[in-house]
Design a protein around this motif. Structure first.
Motif, PDB file in Angstrom:
ATOM      1  N   PRO A 169      -5.843   3.082  -1.551  1.00  0.00           N
ATOM      2  CA  PRO A 169      -5.967   4.071  -0.483  1.00  0.00           C
ATOM      3  C   PRO A 169      -7.407   4.493  -0.193  1.00  0.00           C
ATOM      4  N   LYS A 172       4.608   0.851   1.060  1.00  0.00           N
ATOM      5  CA  LYS A 172       4.715   0.074   2.299  1.00  0.00           C
ATOM      6  C   LYS A 172       4.363  -1.383   1.998  1.00  0.00           C
ATOM      7  N   LYS A 212       1.691   5.071   1.437  1.00  0.00           N
ATOM      8  CA  LYS A 212       1.453   5.932   2.592  1.00  0.00           C
ATOM      9  C   LYS A 212       2.557   6.984   2.637  1.00  0.00           C
ATOM     10  N   ASN A 213       2.157   8.247   2.666  1.00  0.00           N
ATOM     11  CA  ASN A 213       3.120   9.355   2.763  1.00  0.00           C
ATOM     12  C   ASN A 213       4.247   9.239   1.748  1.00  0.00           C
ATOM     13  N   TYR A 234       0.861  -1.187   0.000  1.00  0.00           N
ATOM     14  CA  TYR A 234       0.000   0.000   0.000  1.00  0.00           C
ATOM     15  C   TYR A 234       0.892   1.231   0.000  1.00  0.00           C
TER      16      TYR A 234
END
Length: 189
Positions: free
Chosen positions: A161, A44, A39-40, A37
């Motif tokens: 997301p 990840k 993230k920021n 996934y």
């Protein structure tokens, strides 16, 4: 000398014993689950697999069985996991390997109908990507645990997301030809 009447009985007994011993040794634990996934601006990976399988594949991790459920693996031992996974996990995007860090490792109790209760090792990794748009397609080389436990399988998921429902993008088991072909191709359909 064994008589011709006894031979079929002995053969049947050996077949029955072989069947019984194989079923008693059958491996009912689940395989690896890899969930990717974003993230920021990082890619990840949440990776989990039965701790027992890791100990079979890499006995140096037997001490992990002493870690209580729902506890983090001590940082000194996370470093040894990172060394192991550097040999058994690689992700490529646009033919370039994506460097990653092993951020966290923890031990959890799990249960399935077939296997009963068992310990699971959960890893959290971060990959640095050069592309902020789509990371697909990617190539995954993964043979952790399965390089020794040939019944071990892997399932790969993408967690979008917005809706958070995992999408299965690959399932595989150990196959040396995957390495010859550069790994498993991961892409959203």
């Amino acid at each position: 000398m064994i008589t011709s009447r006894v031979q079929p009985v002995l053969l049947a007994a050996f077949v029955w014993l072989g069947t019984y011993s194989n079923s008693a040794l059958a491996h009912a634990l689940p395989g690896s689950n890899l969930t990717f996934y974003q993230k920021n601006n990082l890619l990840k990976l949440s990776l989990s697999f039965p701790l027992e399988d890791l100990v079979i594949a890499a006995p140096q991790f037997a001490k992990f069985q002493e870690i209580p459920a729902n506890q983090d693996v001590p940082k000194t031992q996370v470093a040894s996991l990172a060394v192991y996974f550097n040999e058994h996990l690689q992700l490529q995007h646009e033919t370039k390997p994506l460097p990653y860090t092993l951020d966290r490792a923890s031990v959890h109790m799990a249960q399935t109908h077939n296997a009963g209760s068992f310990m699971v090792l959960q890893l959290e990794c971060s990959f640095r990507t050069n592309n902020e748009a789509s990371v697909f397609p990617m190539r995954l080389r993964y043979d952790a645990v399965m390089h020794e436990v040939r019944t071990h399988k892997a399932a790969v998921y993408w967690l979008p997301p917005k809706d958070g429902t995992p999408i299965n993008i690959a399932r595989f088991r150990y196959n040396s030809r995957n390495d010859d072909q550069g790994g498993i191709l991961l892409q959203l359909k």
